[in-house]
Design an enzyme around this catalytic site. Structure first.
Site, PDB file in Angstrom:
ATOM      1  CG  ASP A  33      -2.068   0.973   1.086  1.00  0.00           C
ATOM      2  OD1 ASP A  33      -3.219   0.516   0.980  1.00  0.00           O
ATOM      3  OD2 ASP A  33      -1.813   2.202   1.082  1.00  0.00           O
ATOM      4  CG  ASN A  90     -12.011  -0.175   4.155  1.00  0.00           C
ATOM      5  OD1 ASN A  90     -12.376  -0.551   5.266  1.00  0.00           O
ATOM      6  ND2 ASN A  90     -10.787   0.274   3.925  1.00  0.00           N
ATOM      7  CG  HIS A 103      -8.697  -2.965  -2.351  1.00  0.00           C
ATOM      8  ND1 HIS A 103      -9.603  -2.207  -3.056  1.00  0.00           N
ATOM      9  CD2 HIS A 103      -8.444  -2.294  -1.216  1.00  0.00           C
ATOM     10  CE1 HIS A 103      -9.888  -1.116  -2.368  1.00  0.00           C
ATOM     11  NE2 HIS A 103      -9.202  -1.149  -1.238  1.00  0.00           N
TER      12      HIS A 103
END
Ligand code: AMP
Ligand code: ZN
Length: 117
Positions: A33, A90, A103
């Protein structure tokens, strides 16, 4: 779809923009990330563009299951299974989804609070 209109993760999958890739196979890509929320923070994505959980079709079940298999394989390779880790999706506005290409977040290297913020 024109490349400029494509989502950021599709561009990473197509190697049009750089990422620190930790795993790649026919159906998935895992990369670090850009804005890590823990000492270890990776994203595992399907190569197929699926916007969110509700974009999953019957035909996608194997691909989605594969993401979990990749995540646990990476976690085991890095020894994260010893200390623990958190996997997060999320989904949608209230959950804080910002990239609409489904993801898995794989976070580790520090304790995580519950309930989440
Ligand atoms: P979410 O908010 O659940 O949609 O997560 C999107 C994640 O993608 C965030 O943690 C971002 O830091 C991350 N992200 C956005 N752009 C990039 C990029 N170019 N490379 C790696 N990670 C990214
Ligand atoms: Zn995409």
């Amino acid at each position: 779809m024109d490349l400029d209109q494509k989502c950021i993760f599709c561009k990473i999958i197509e190697k049009k923009i750089p990422a620190r890739i930790v795993h790649e196979d026919e159906h998935s890509l895992a990369f670090e990330d850009l804005n890590p929320q823990a000492p270890i923070h990776m994203l595992i994505v399907p190569k197929k563009h699926i916007a969110d959980i509700h974009g999953i079709t019957v035909a996608d079940r194997e691909i989605i299951g594969h993401l979990f298999f990749v995540a646990k394989t990476i976690a085991a390779q890095k020894g994260l299974d010893k200390s623990g880790y958190r996997m997060v999706i999320n989904n949608g506005r209230d959950a804080g989804q910002t990239v609409f290409h489904i993801h898995l977040h794989l976070l580790s290297g520090r304790p995580f609070a519950w309930p989440p913020g």
